[in-house]
Design a protein around this motif. Structure first.
Motif, PDB file in Angstrom:
ATOM      1  N   GLU A 593       1.937   0.642  -1.564  1.00 11.86           N
ATOM      2  CA  GLU A 593       2.769   1.833  -1.790  1.00 11.86           C
ATOM      3  C   GLU A 593       3.503   2.232  -0.520  1.00 11.86           C
ATOM      4  OE1 GLU A 593       2.281   6.428  -3.457  1.00 11.86           O
ATOM      5  OE2 GLU A 593       0.532   5.111  -3.251  1.00 11.86           O
ATOM      6  N   LEU A 594       2.831   2.079   0.627  1.00  7.63           N
ATOM      7  CA  LEU A 594       3.470   2.383   1.908  1.00  7.63           C
ATOM      8  C   LEU A 594       4.690   1.490   2.132  1.00  7.63           C
ATOM      9  CD1 LEU A 594       3.336   3.881   4.668  1.00  7.63           C
ATOM     10  CD2 LEU A 594       1.852   2.029   5.460  1.00  7.63           C
ATOM     11  N   GLU A 595       4.549   0.183   1.899  1.00  2.33           N
ATOM     12  CA  GLU A 595       5.662  -0.741   2.113  1.00  2.33           C
ATOM     13  C   GLU A 595       6.719  -0.611   1.018  1.00  2.33           C
ATOM     14  OE1 GLU A 595       6.120  -2.407   4.711  1.00  2.33           O
ATOM     15  OE2 GLU A 595       4.167  -2.413   5.689  1.00  2.33           O
ATOM     16  N   ALA A 596       6.270  -0.303  -0.227  1.00  2.00           N
ATOM     17  CA  ALA A 596       7.233  -0.167  -1.325  1.00  2.00           C
ATOM     18  C   ALA A 596       8.151   1.029  -1.106  1.00  2.00           C
ATOM     19  CB  ALA A 596       6.500  -0.038  -2.654  1.00  2.00           C
ATOM     20  N   ASN A 597       7.627   2.088  -0.533  1.00  2.00           N
ATOM     21  CA  ASN A 597       8.470   3.256  -0.239  1.00  2.00           C
ATOM     22  C   ASN A 597       9.544   2.909   0.783  1.00  2.00           C
ATOM     23  OD1 ASN A 597       7.043   4.890  -2.000  1.00  2.00           O
ATOM     24  ND2 ASN A 597       5.607   5.593  -0.426  1.00  2.00           N
ATOM     25  N   LEU A 598       9.162   2.093   1.784  1.00  2.00           N
ATOM     26  CA  LEU A 598      10.164   1.660   2.759  1.00  2.00           C
ATOM     27  C   LEU A 598      11.148   0.675   2.138  1.00  2.00           C
ATOM     28  CD1 LEU A 598       7.905   1.143   5.917  1.00  2.00           C
ATOM     29  CD2 LEU A 598       9.570   2.958   5.540  1.00  2.00           C
ATOM     30  N   ALA A 599      10.645  -0.181   1.235  1.00  2.00           N
ATOM     31  CA  ALA A 599      11.529  -1.167   0.594  1.00  2.00           C
ATOM     32  C   ALA A 599      12.566  -0.499  -0.282  1.00  2.00           C
ATOM     33  CB  ALA A 599      10.691  -2.144  -0.237  1.00  2.00           C
ATOM     34  N   SER A 600      12.217   0.623  -0.895  1.00  2.00           N
ATOM     35  CA  SER A 600      13.174   1.320  -1.758  1.00  2.00           C
ATOM     36  C   SER A 600      14.349   1.887  -0.972  1.00  2.00           C
ATOM     37  CB  SER A 600      12.460   2.446  -2.517  1.00  2.00           C
ATOM     38  OG  SER A 600      11.941   3.403  -1.604  1.00  2.00           O
ATOM     39  N   HIS A 604      14.505  -4.578   4.648  1.00  2.00           N
ATOM     40  CA  HIS A 604      14.220  -5.954   4.220  1.00  2.00           C
ATOM     41  C   HIS A 604      12.829  -6.400   4.662  1.00  2.00           C
ATOM     42  CE1 HIS A 604      15.031 -10.017   2.901  1.00  2.00           C
ATOM     43  NE2 HIS A 604      14.657 -10.480   4.107  1.00  2.00           N
ATOM     44  N   ASP A 605      12.419  -6.016   5.862  1.00  4.37           N
ATOM     45  CA  ASP A 605      11.076  -6.387   6.338  1.00  4.37           C
ATOM     46  C   ASP A 605       9.996  -5.801   5.438  1.00  4.37           C
ATOM     47  OD1 ASP A 605      12.235  -7.744   8.419  1.00  4.37           O
ATOM     48  OD2 ASP A 605      12.045  -6.076   9.845  1.00  4.37           O
ATOM     49  N   ALA A 606      10.233  -4.583   4.960  1.00  2.78           N
ATOM     50  CA  ALA A 606       9.248  -3.949   4.079  1.00  2.78           C
ATOM     51  C   ALA A 606       9.137  -4.699   2.755  1.00  2.78           C
ATOM     52  CB  ALA A 606       9.625  -2.497   3.830  1.00  2.78           C
ATOM     53  N   ILE A 607      10.270  -5.232   2.257  1.00  2.00           N
ATOM     54  CA  ILE A 607      10.242  -5.991   1.000  1.00  2.00           C
ATOM     55  C   ILE A 607       9.404  -7.258   1.161  1.00  2.00           C
ATOM     56  CG2 ILE A 607      11.654  -7.244  -0.667  1.00  2.00           C
ATOM     57  CD1 ILE A 607      13.924  -5.309  -0.041  1.00  2.00           C
ATOM     58  N   VAL A 608       9.628  -7.961   2.258  1.00  2.00           N
ATOM     59  CA  VAL A 608       8.876  -9.199   2.514  1.00  2.00           C
ATOM     60  C   VAL A 608       7.386  -8.894   2.674  1.00  2.00           C
ATOM     61  CG1 VAL A 608       8.585 -11.116   4.117  1.00  2.00           C
ATOM     62  CG2 VAL A 608      10.884 -10.309   3.550  1.00  2.00           C
ATOM     63  N   THR A 609       7.079  -7.822   3.421  1.00  2.00           N
ATOM     64  CA  THR A 609       5.673  -7.457   3.635  1.00  2.00           C
ATOM     65  C   THR A 609       5.008  -7.021   2.340  1.00  2.00           C
ATOM     66  OG1 THR A 609       6.319  -6.694   5.841  1.00  2.00           O
ATOM     67  CG2 THR A 609       4.158  -6.044   5.047  1.00  2.00           C
ATOM     68  N   ALA A 610       5.749  -6.288   1.517  1.00  2.00           N
ATOM     69  CA  ALA A 610       5.186  -5.837   0.240  1.00  2.00           C
ATOM     70  C   ALA A 610       4.860  -7.021  -0.658  1.00  2.00           C
ATOM     71  CB  ALA A 610       6.161  -4.888  -0.455  1.00  2.00           C
ATOM     72  N   ARG A 611       5.723  -8.053  -0.666  1.00  2.00           N
ATOM     73  CA  ARG A 611       5.450  -9.244  -1.476  1.00  2.00           C
ATOM     74  C   ARG A 611       4.197  -9.959  -0.990  1.00  2.00           C
ATOM     75  NH1 ARG A 611      11.773 -11.049  -1.559  1.00  2.00           N
ATOM     76  NH2 ARG A 611      12.374  -9.948  -3.484  1.00  2.00           N
ATOM     77  N   LYS A 612       4.051 -10.037   0.337  1.00  2.00           N
ATOM     78  CA  LYS A 612       2.852 -10.672   0.884  1.00  2.00           C
ATOM     79  C   LYS A 612       1.592  -9.891   0.500  1.00  2.00           C
ATOM     80  CE  LYS A 612       5.127 -12.796   4.890  1.00  2.00           C
ATOM     81  NZ  LYS A 612       5.184 -12.829   6.375  1.00  2.00           N
ATOM     82  N   LEU A 613       1.699  -8.558   0.550  1.00  2.00           N
ATOM     83  CA  LEU A 613       0.552  -7.740   0.160  1.00  2.00           C
ATOM     84  C   LEU A 613       0.221  -7.916  -1.314  1.00  2.00           C
ATOM     85  CD1 LEU A 613       1.355  -4.433   2.104  1.00  2.00           C
ATOM     86  CD2 LEU A 613      -0.565  -5.973   2.515  1.00  2.00           C
ATOM     87  N   TYR A 632       5.822  -6.685 -10.726  1.00  2.00           N
ATOM     88  CA  TYR A 632       6.981  -7.035 -11.547  1.00  2.00           C
ATOM     89  C   TYR A 632       8.036  -5.924 -11.506  1.00  2.00           C
ATOM     90  CZ  TYR A 632       9.653  -7.948 -15.809  1.00  2.00           C
ATOM     91  OH  TYR A 632      10.659  -8.161 -16.708  1.00  2.00           O
ATOM     92  N   ASN A 633       7.601  -4.656 -11.577  1.00  2.00           N
ATOM     93  CA  ASN A 633       8.551  -3.538 -11.537  1.00  2.00           C
ATOM     94  C   ASN A 633       9.257  -3.457 -10.186  1.00  2.00           C
ATOM     95  OD1 ASN A 633       7.987  -2.746 -14.168  1.00  2.00           O
ATOM     96  ND2 ASN A 633       6.348  -1.350 -13.549  1.00  2.00           N
ATOM     97  N   MET A 634       8.527  -3.775  -9.114  1.00  2.00           N
ATOM     98  CA  MET A 634       9.179  -3.758  -7.802  1.00  2.00           C
ATOM     99  C   MET A 634      10.256  -4.835  -7.716  1.00  2.00           C
ATOM    100  SD  MET A 634       7.653  -4.436  -3.989  1.00  2.00           S
ATOM    101  CE  MET A 634       7.967  -6.201  -4.161  1.00  2.00           C
ATOM    102  N   GLU A 635       9.985  -6.023  -8.259  1.00  2.00           N
ATOM    103  CA  GLU A 635      10.982  -7.091  -8.230  1.00  2.00           C
ATOM    104  C   GLU A 635      12.197  -6.731  -9.084  1.00  2.00           C
ATOM    105  OE1 GLU A 635      11.180  -9.540  -6.364  1.00  2.00           O
ATOM    106  OE2 GLU A 635       9.183  -9.646  -5.491  1.00  2.00           O
ATOM    107  N   LEU A 636      11.971  -6.009 -10.170  1.00  2.00           N
ATOM    108  CA  LEU A 636      13.114  -5.573 -10.976  1.00  2.00           C
ATOM    109  C   LEU A 636      14.009  -4.613 -10.193  1.00  2.00           C
ATOM    110  CD1 LEU A 636      11.515  -4.940 -14.507  1.00  2.00           C
ATOM    111  CD2 LEU A 636      13.039  -6.803 -13.844  1.00  2.00           C
ATOM    112  N   LYS A 637      13.390  -3.805  -9.317  1.00  2.00           N
ATOM    113  CA  LYS A 637      14.171  -2.803  -8.582  1.00  2.00           C
ATOM    114  C   LYS A 637      14.858  -3.391  -7.355  1.00  2.00           C
ATOM    115  CE  LYS A 637      11.337   1.163  -9.963  1.00  2.00           C
ATOM    116  NZ  LYS A 637      10.418   2.225  -9.508  1.00  2.00           N
ATOM    117  N   VAL A 638      14.106  -4.154  -6.536  1.00  2.00           N
ATOM    118  CA  VAL A 638      14.645  -4.590  -5.243  1.00  2.00           C
ATOM    119  C   VAL A 638      14.830  -6.098  -5.155  1.00  2.00           C
ATOM    120  CG1 VAL A 638      13.625  -2.617  -4.067  1.00  2.00           C
ATOM    121  CG2 VAL A 638      12.329  -4.753  -4.218  1.00  2.00           C
ATOM    122  N   GLY A 639      14.319  -6.863  -6.144  1.00  2.00           N
ATOM    123  CA  GLY A 639      14.440  -8.317  -6.099  1.00  2.00           C
ATOM    124  C   GLY A 639      15.593  -8.818  -6.944  1.00  2.00           C
TER     125      GLY A 639
END
Length: 664
Positions: A593-600, A604-613, A632-639
């Protein structure tokens, strides 16, 4: 199936003709009624009818019958009344009108059909108690003769349900006015359900109610000699003041009157003896069936105290003696008996003196109890009693002692003596210890509270996390008061860290969660002590595994690091915790959730880190559907469509469920 439905529908023509003849329903409405009934009948005749099918059919029949009754009343009100003359012509009109609205087949058909559906439902669902009670309640409301048959069937299928026996007995007692049948039902029920406290209590209430009815009957017939309540002398006093109204006309009449009064008194004594014998028999039967039930005996005693029947004092004393003999080893009995002293209805002109006498009686009972039962529970009940007496801001405070004339603060030493005795007997639990220290703080004895907390935490209550938390808060408040500022010196921080460093490694994360949060808040601004605290937390978290309490502590540490040093240091810290054995799902979700908030925000670094998590969390918890759904919902939004499709098919393969995620 169609033949059975047709057969049931063929029983309706008389009812439908009557409804049309009276003008209550039109032919089109009756056709709709027949159609709806046919649909319901087919539902009841299918292979596996549901309970809702029967209930919906019953509800529909009741609505139709209510509409019929409503229209009938409206037509009667709208019909003009004939003139109130006594000529034959008007008499014939009135007679024709009464004959027209006399009850016919349509007035009874609706109720009969509902009863038939209920009967079918109870045959299909014999074990459904709710359905049986609906059936019985409908029969009772309509006063239908099928009530006895339905009651017998319900009891036959459910002989171990006390509520059915009590319902049947209440119906016979209140509606049929058949006391013998109600008594027989209760006795049969007690043979089937001897361990039901409610049945014994209701049986006793029924017999007492019957005695009161007999008493009222004797009063109405003029056979009353004694009063119903043992302390009521108004009747005798009034007769003494107006004795001239009761003087006989001659001496012979006076002698006969005296003899008659003696006979009536003897009859009344016999009446009360028989009534008391019945009550005593019920009491002994209940004690034989439930010898270890304290609540049953307390309820019986409450009933005997509330009715105030004459000649029942002996039975009350017998109940009290049996309670003391059988439950002198039970702490709850002593607590109840001590509080019972406060309800003593002794009359006194001085209210304060009467209150002190009641309180002293209760204290004597509690003192006797802790002498005979020196247990932690007994001391806890004693302390709870004192807290309710002295403090009015508690939920369990006693309103009896909240009078302005009564100063309960004089008894603080007596209350503290209870905790001292519990400590000397080795009965001081964690809860009692916290109460003891908190009371000293409330009375302003801070140094004494500090020394007591230190003493108790040293050996007897070493694992008491709440007591350690209380001790830590006392130390922090005393040091803050001594320095006069919110910041602490190096010496004070060192002493406080030594205190936390002693207790935190000894307690599990689950017990010491509050202490961890207190320590983090205290040392968050000192880098050296905070790093030492993190090392200590790492050791504790490695043994805690994937517990939610460990996730709470580690998440709080990440929050403090993020607030103070930024996202880079926070990432280093949570990677350090995720490297421990069995990281919890809750901590994974916090980091994601911490990285997803930054990814939104487009980082870009937060997106990569969130995927790894997400990938790491799925490796540890592959069957967590919610985790896959969030990924899956995160990938729909930022992927992209490729990444979201990849997650979708991975989830379908791992979960082996095509409906686990929505199709992209």
């Amino acid at each position: 199936m169609a033949d059975v439905v047709q057969f049931r529908l063929e029983g309706m023509p008389d009812e439908l003709d009557d409804l049309e003849k009276r003008g209550l329903f039109t032919r089109a409405e009756l056709a709709e009624v027949v159609r709806r009934r046919r649909d319901f009948e087919f539902r009841l005749r299918r292979h596996s009818p549901r309970k809702d099918d029967f209930l919906n059919y019953i509800a529909y029949l009741l609505r139709v019958d209510a509409l019929r009754d409503l229209r009938k009343r409206a037509i009667i009100r709208a019909t003009p009344d004939p003139n109130h003359s006594k000529d034959d012509k008007d008499g014939k009109k009135r007679k024709r009108r009464n004959n027209k609205w006399a009850k016919t087949v349509s007035d009874f058909a609706g109720v009969r059909r509902v009863l038939d559906v209920y009967k079918l439902a109870t045959v299909r669902f014999k074990g459904d108690l709710d359905l049986w009670f609906r059936y019985l309640e409908f029969c009772r409301q309509k006063g239908h003769g099928r009530m006895k048959q339905a009651m017998a069937q319900a009891i036959r299928y459910h002989p171990k349900v006390p509520g059915l026996w009590m319902y049947a007995a209440a119906w016979d007692f209140d509606q049929n006015l058949n006391v013998a049948a109600a008594r027989a039902l209760m006795q049969s029920g007690l043979r089937s359900c001897p361990e039901s406290e409610d049945m014994w209590i209701e049986y006793l209430r029924m017999e007492l109610t019957y005695l009161n009815k007999l008493k009222a009957r004797k009063v109405a017939l003029g056979e009353d000699v004694k009063t119903l309540q043992k302390s009521n002398d108004d009747s005798g006093h009034w007769k003494e003041e107006n004795k001239e109204l009761f003087m006989s006309l001659d001496e012979h009449g006076a002698e006969e009157s005296g003899l008659q009064g003696v006979d009536l008194e003897e009859k009344e004594d016999l009446f009360w003896q028989q009534g008391l014998l019945i009550i005593r028999t019920i009491y002994h039967g209940a004690m034989e069936a439930l010898p270890s039930s304290l609540t049953l005996r307390k309820k019986i005693l409450e009933i005997l105290n509330s009715v105030e029947l004459a000649h029942s004092e002996e039975l009350r004393l017998e109940v009290m003696e049996d309670l003391k003999k059988d439950f002198s080893h039970d702490e709850d009995y002593w607590d109840w008996f001590a509080r019972l002293q406060l309800s003593d209805s002794t009359n006194s002109s001085n209210k304060k003196e009467a209150l002190l006498n009641k309180l002293n009686k209760s204290i004597q009972v509690y003192d006797e109890a802790v002498r005979k039962l020196p247990t932690s529970k007994m001391y806890s009940l004693y302390a709870k009693f004192w807290l309710g007496v002295i403090f009015s801001d508690r939920e369990d405070s006693m309103s009896l002692f909240q009078d302005a004339e009564f100063d309960a603060s004089k008894f603080t030493s007596s209350m503290l003596k209870v905790y001292e005795n519990a400590e000397s007997c080795g009965c001081l639990t964690e809860e009692l210890a916290c109460q003891y220290v908190s009371l000293l703080l409330r009375f302003g004895r801070f140094e004494e509270a500090k020394n007591l907390a230190e003493k108790l935490c040293s050996s007897p209550l070493l694992q008491a996390a709440n007591l350690w938390n209380l001790r830590a808060s006392i130390e922090i408040n005393l040091l803050g008061t001594a320095t006069g500022s919110a910041s602490f010196s190096e010496e004070n921080l060192s002493s406080l860290f030594d205190l936390f460093n002693v207790v935190l490694p000894k307690l599990s994360i689950a017990k010491a969660e509050g202490l961890w949060h207190t320590a983090m808040k205290l040392f968050s601004h000192d880098k050296i002590y905070f790093e030492k605290l993190v090392k200590c937390a790492t050791l504790s978290l490695s043994s805690a595994g994937g517990s939610d309490c460990g996730a709470s502590v580690s998440s709080a540490i990440i929050g403090w690091v993020l607030q103070k040093d930024g996202i880079k240091q926070a990432r280093k810290m949570y990677k350090r915790f995720l490297a421990l054995p069995r990281p919890s799902l809750k901590f994974f979700q916090f980091c994601i959730e911490l990285e997803a908030n930054l990814a939104s925000t487009g980082n870009h670094d937060a997106i990569v880190t969130a995927r790894k998590l997400f990938d790491s969390a799925i490796n540890h918890y592959p069957q967590e559907r919610e985790l896959w759904r969030k990924y899956y919902n995160m990938e729909l939004k930022v992927g992209t469509s490729e990444t979201s499709n990849a997650i979708y098919w991975r989830a379908r393969k791992v979960l082996n469920d095509p409906t686990a995620l929505h199709s992209p």
